[in-house]
Write an enzyme that holds these catalytic residues in place. Structure first.
Site, mmCIF file in Angstrom:
data_model
loop_
_atom_site.group_PDB
_atom_site.id
_atom_site.type_symbol
_atom_site.label_atom_id
_atom_site.label_comp_id
_atom_site.label_asym_id
_atom_site.label_seq_id
_atom_site.Cartn_x
_atom_site.Cartn_y
_atom_site.Cartn_z
ATOM 1 N N ARG A 1 0.839 -1.194 0.000
ATOM 2 C CA ARG A 1 0.000 0.000 0.000
ATOM 3 C C ARG A 1 0.880 1.252 0.000
ATOM 4 N NH1 ARG A 1 -5.146 1.850 -0.912
ATOM 5 N NH2 ARG A 1 -6.051 2.987 0.830
ATOM 6 N N THR B 1 -7.931 -1.249 -6.228
ATOM 7 C CA THR B 1 -9.021 -1.527 -6.666
ATOM 8 C C THR B 1 -9.164 -2.043 -7.974
ATOM 9 O OG1 THR B 1 -9.708 -0.098 -4.949
ATOM 10 C CG2 THR B 1 -10.628 -0.368 -6.947
ATOM 11 N N THR C 1 -4.373 -0.660 -7.085
ATOM 12 C CA THR C 1 -5.146 0.517 -7.491
ATOM 13 C C THR C 1 -4.320 1.789 -7.557
ATOM 14 O OG1 THR C 1 -7.174 1.753 -6.992
ATOM 15 C CG2 THR C 1 -5.821 1.147 -5.124
ATOM 16 N N ASN D 1 -6.372 4.357 -6.876
ATOM 17 C CA ASN D 1 -7.507 4.924 -6.153
ATOM 18 C C ASN D 1 -8.584 5.391 -7.126
ATOM 19 O OD1 ASN D 1 -9.146 5.560 -4.058
ATOM 20 N ND2 ASN D 1 -8.261 7.575 -3.701
ATOM 21 N N ASP E 1 -7.713 8.507 0.649
ATOM 22 C CA ASP E 1 -8.235 7.421 1.489
ATOM 23 C C ASP E 1 -7.989 7.678 2.982
ATOM 24 O OD1 ASP E 1 -9.562 5.823 -0.276
ATOM 25 O OD2 ASP E 1 -7.953 4.393 -0.570
ATOM 26 N N SER F 1 -7.721 1.230 3.643
ATOM 27 C CA SER F 1 -8.233 0.750 2.359
ATOM 28 C C SER F 1 -9.465 -0.123 2.558
ATOM 29 C CB SER F 1 -7.131 -0.075 1.684
ATOM 30 O OG SER F 1 -7.615 -0.711 0.534
ATOM 31 N N GLY G 1 -13.574 -0.953 -6.625
ATOM 32 C CA GLY G 1 -14.853 -0.293 -6.365
ATOM 33 C C GLY G 1 -14.913 0.444 -5.038
ATOM 34 N N GLY G 2 -13.739 0.823 -4.497
ATOM 35 C CA GLY G 2 -13.726 1.641 -3.278
ATOM 36 C C GLY G 2 -14.503 0.962 -2.170
HETATM 37 N N1 LIG Z 1 -8.367 3.253 -2.887
HETATM 38 C C1 LIG Z 1 -9.488 2.410 -2.632
HETATM 39 C C2 LIG Z 1 -9.846 1.553 -3.848
HETATM 40 C C3 LIG Z 1 -10.148 2.417 -5.006
HETATM 41 C C4 LIG Z 1 -10.923 1.765 -6.144
HETATM 42 O O1 LIG Z 1 -11.479 0.664 -6.026
HETATM 43 N N2 LIG Z 1 -10.968 2.503 -7.237
HETATM 44 C C5 LIG Z 1 -11.714 2.130 -8.409
HETATM 45 C C6 LIG Z 1 -11.973 3.376 -9.207
HETATM 46 S S1 LIG Z 1 -13.194 4.352 -8.578
HETATM 47 C C7 LIG Z 1 -10.901 1.273 -9.312
HETATM 48 O O2 LIG Z 1 -9.685 1.166 -9.158
HETATM 49 N N3 LIG Z 1 -11.562 0.712 -10.291
HETATM 50 C C8 LIG Z 1 -10.898 -0.081 -11.291
HETATM 51 C C9 LIG Z 1 -11.815 -0.799 -12.148
HETATM 52 O O3 LIG Z 1 -12.988 -0.425 -12.215
HETATM 53 O O4 LIG Z 1 -11.339 -1.739 -12.774
HETATM 54 C C10 LIG Z 1 -9.174 1.522 -1.444
HETATM 55 O O5 LIG Z 1 -8.008 1.296 -1.166
HETATM 56 O O6 LIG Z 1 -10.118 1.062 -0.812
#
Ligand SMILES: N[C@@H](CCC(=O)N[C@@H](CS)C(=O)NCC(=O)O)C(=O)O
Length: 563
Positions: free
Chosen positions: A99, A372, A390, A392, A414, A443, A464-465
């Site tokens: 991370r 992500t 990710t 982010n 985050d 995260s 998906g955050g």
């Molecule tokens: N930074 C977040 C995760 C961030 C995340 O999931 N971002 C989405 C974008 S909004 C992503 O990477 N999506 C990639 C995809 O849709 O393949 C965490 O550590 O919980």
């Protein structure tokens, strides 16, 4: 005669309409030996080639990760970070944390103005939003411990792909269209991906290929001490960033003990802090464990209600208690203790919705002193690897260093930049997740492996955050409680609740009208408007006969490849 024709037409229409309504269960790719499911076919293919060469799942992980950095700049990266959970063929489990970290010059209120208001966009866009990247350190760490092929053989396919170029898919065209104007604004000039790209265009990543070649030749130090590191730091500092060479030099990926717990006859192995994923998943599954889910219809009112109420309580705890375990004392054992969780659920009733305003974090008896894009891999030796990585947000901070050829993350968002102020995923944090130099931001990434009767059952994860945890949860339940196949499960409609905002997000038009009305009558607010996608799950299921079934999320370009 005319009347007869009309009757025949009506009957055939009726039959056809009925046919359309019968749901065909999607079945994923089934193979005997090894499989990779990732966000892009090019990356899955590159990883599988490594497996076919005799490489293990860890070799394939390195090759797939680097291939995603080329083929999937939306989230694949060398300018970000991630987590890996693994289970070797002899049942040994572990986790790697690569991370991002807050830079040494970071401070608690760095995104607030003099009146302590959040400065819009500062933690999400541009050089100040960037956390110290961990991906390259992570990949070298995996190689050191588990690699069986030379690193140069694992990075070369990504270099070749970057030079040959990657074909733009229809979904990628749409994403680029949505974001490419930001690239010019943030970087004060046009960069590689600022152009108008159409489906079937080929994008060559020449500068990225050169960076990867230097990493191939000079190793990890190239990124953290060498020309690449120096250029990265210069660029960020020239653009208002605070990352120094010392930050890069000090960065280390860390091996951690995953969160492991039982749910009915399953053993779940998932990511620990600084990801909240494993702890929240444990809390939610333990909250619903006393119920016989098989009695509920899948995605029925009662099912959604029970899961929602468990999620509400788990996310309330997440907000208060969770942060980087190297900096804050987190009572993991108490939070995942069944007695504590049963007590948390004791005010839940099927009669009406609990209000998030009435739910706060739980009361813990004492703090123990212990402290992500996703892809899934199974190799022919039986090793399993689950990785979520990710930048982010979409294309991270949008900072693209043209001469290096890659985007940098905006992971600093985050952190809890101001208690009570939601981050880009609407998550609210507290003291435990406040910014501090060298601290890792909390995260939701939940790379997970499931065992049943001591045997490998499933490898699963999602981007998906905040919706990652609940997407992983629903896929575990789809398969183990509702007997779905892997692809069927991944394609199923999903919903999500995260305590605040107090609503159930549902994939639009995917849920039954009657169910939605019943939920509203019970006091639940439903939000179908902003939740276009809840997770994007890539998973592998080990079938009864030992074959592997891939589940590649149709919401993206995700692809399962195996042999
Ligand atoms: N930074 C977040 C995760 C961030 C995340 O999931 N971002 C989405 C974008 S909004 C992503 O990477 N999506 C990639 C995809 O849709 O393949 C965490 O550590 O919980």
């Amino acid at each position: 005669m005319k009347k007869l024709l009309l009757v025949i037409l009506l009957i055939s229409l009726f039959v056809n309409c009925k046919k359309e309504k019968t749901k065909v269960k999607p079945i994923g790719l089934i193979t005997d030996n090894g499989m990779i499911v990732s966000a892009r076919k090019e990356a899955s293919e590159i990883g599988v080639q490594i497996l076919k060469k005799g490489g293990n799942a860890f070799d394939a992980m390195i090759a797939t990760d680097l291939a995603l950095a080329v083929a999937y700049p939306f989230a694949g990266n060398i300018g970000g970070g991630g987590f890996m959970v693994y289970r070797t063929s002899n049942g040994k489990t572990g986790a790697l944390d690569y991370r991002e970290k807050a830079p040494l010059l970071a401070s608690r209120d760095m995104y607030l103005d003099d009146e302590r208001n959040v400065i819009e966009g500062k933690s999400t866009t541009g050089a100040l939003a960037v956390g110290v990247p961990g991906t390259i350190a992570g990949l070298f760490e995996v190689h050191k411990k588990f690699g069986s092929l030379p690193f140069k053989d694992l990075i070369q396919p990504a270099i070749d792909l970057a030079k040959k170029g990657v074909v733009v898919t229809q979904k990628q065209e749409k994403r680029l269209e949505k974001y490419n104007h930001f690239f010019e604004d943030v970087n004060n000039k046009k960069v590689l991906l600022s152009g108008d790209f159409n489906e079937n265009d080929t994008i060559k990543y020449i500068h990225l290929a050169k960076t990867l070649e230097r990493i191939r030749d000079n190793g990890k130090d190239e990124f953290y001490k060498g020309e690449t590191g120096q250029k990265l730091v210069n660029h960020l500092q020239e653009n208002g960033g605070i990352i120094t060479l010392e930050d890069l030099e000090k960065y280390e990926a860390k091996w951690r003990n995953p969160i492991e717990f039982d749910y009915k006859d399953l053993r779940i192995i998932s990511m620990t802090l600084p990801s909240s994923g494993g702890i929240c998943l444990a809390q939610i599954l333990k909250s619903i464990e006393p119920y016989n889910l098989k009695e509920f219809e899948h995605n029925s009112t009662k099912y959604i209600q029970l899961i929602t109420e468990a999620e509400r309580r788990a996310y309330a705890d997440r907000s208060h208690f969770l942060g980087d375990i190297d900096f804050v004392n987190v009572p993991i054992d108490s939070l995942t203790d069944s007695n504590y969780i049963n007590h948390r659920m004791s005010d839940f009733s099927f009669e009406k919705a609990t209000k998030s305003a009435d739910v706060s974090h739980g009361k813990i008896s004492g703090y123990e002193s212990n402290e992500t894009t996703h892809y899934s891999i199974i190799d022919s030796f039986g090793n399993a690897v689950s990785v979520t990585t990710t930048l982010n947000g979409a294309y991270g901070s949008k900072v693209f260093i043209e001469e290096l050829g890659f985007f940098l993350n905006n992971e600093m968002d985050d952190f809890s930049i101001k208690p009570g102020t939601p981050n880009m995923f609407g998550l609210i944090g507290a003291e435990a997740n406040a910014i501090a130099p060298e601290k890792r931001m909390l995260s939701s990434m939940t790379p997970t492996i499931v065992e049943q009767n001591g045997k490998l059952k499933m490898v699963v994860g999602s981007p998906g955050g905040s919706t990652i945890i609940t997407s992983v949860l629903q896929n575990i339940l789809n398969v183990t409680e509702f007997d779905m196949g892997m692809q069927e499960s991944v394609s199923e409609a999903r919903f999500h609740h995260q305590w605040l905002p107090d609503n159930i997000k549902m994939e639009p038009n995917a849920f039954d009208l009657k169910t939605k009305q019943q939920l509203k009558n019970l006091g639940y607010e439903i939000d179908e408007s902003t939740s276009v996608v809840i997770g994007k799950v890539d998973a592998i299921l080990v079938l009864e006969n030992g074959q592997l079934e891939g589940g590649a999320d149709p919401r993206g370009d995700d692809t399962a490849i195996g042999f």
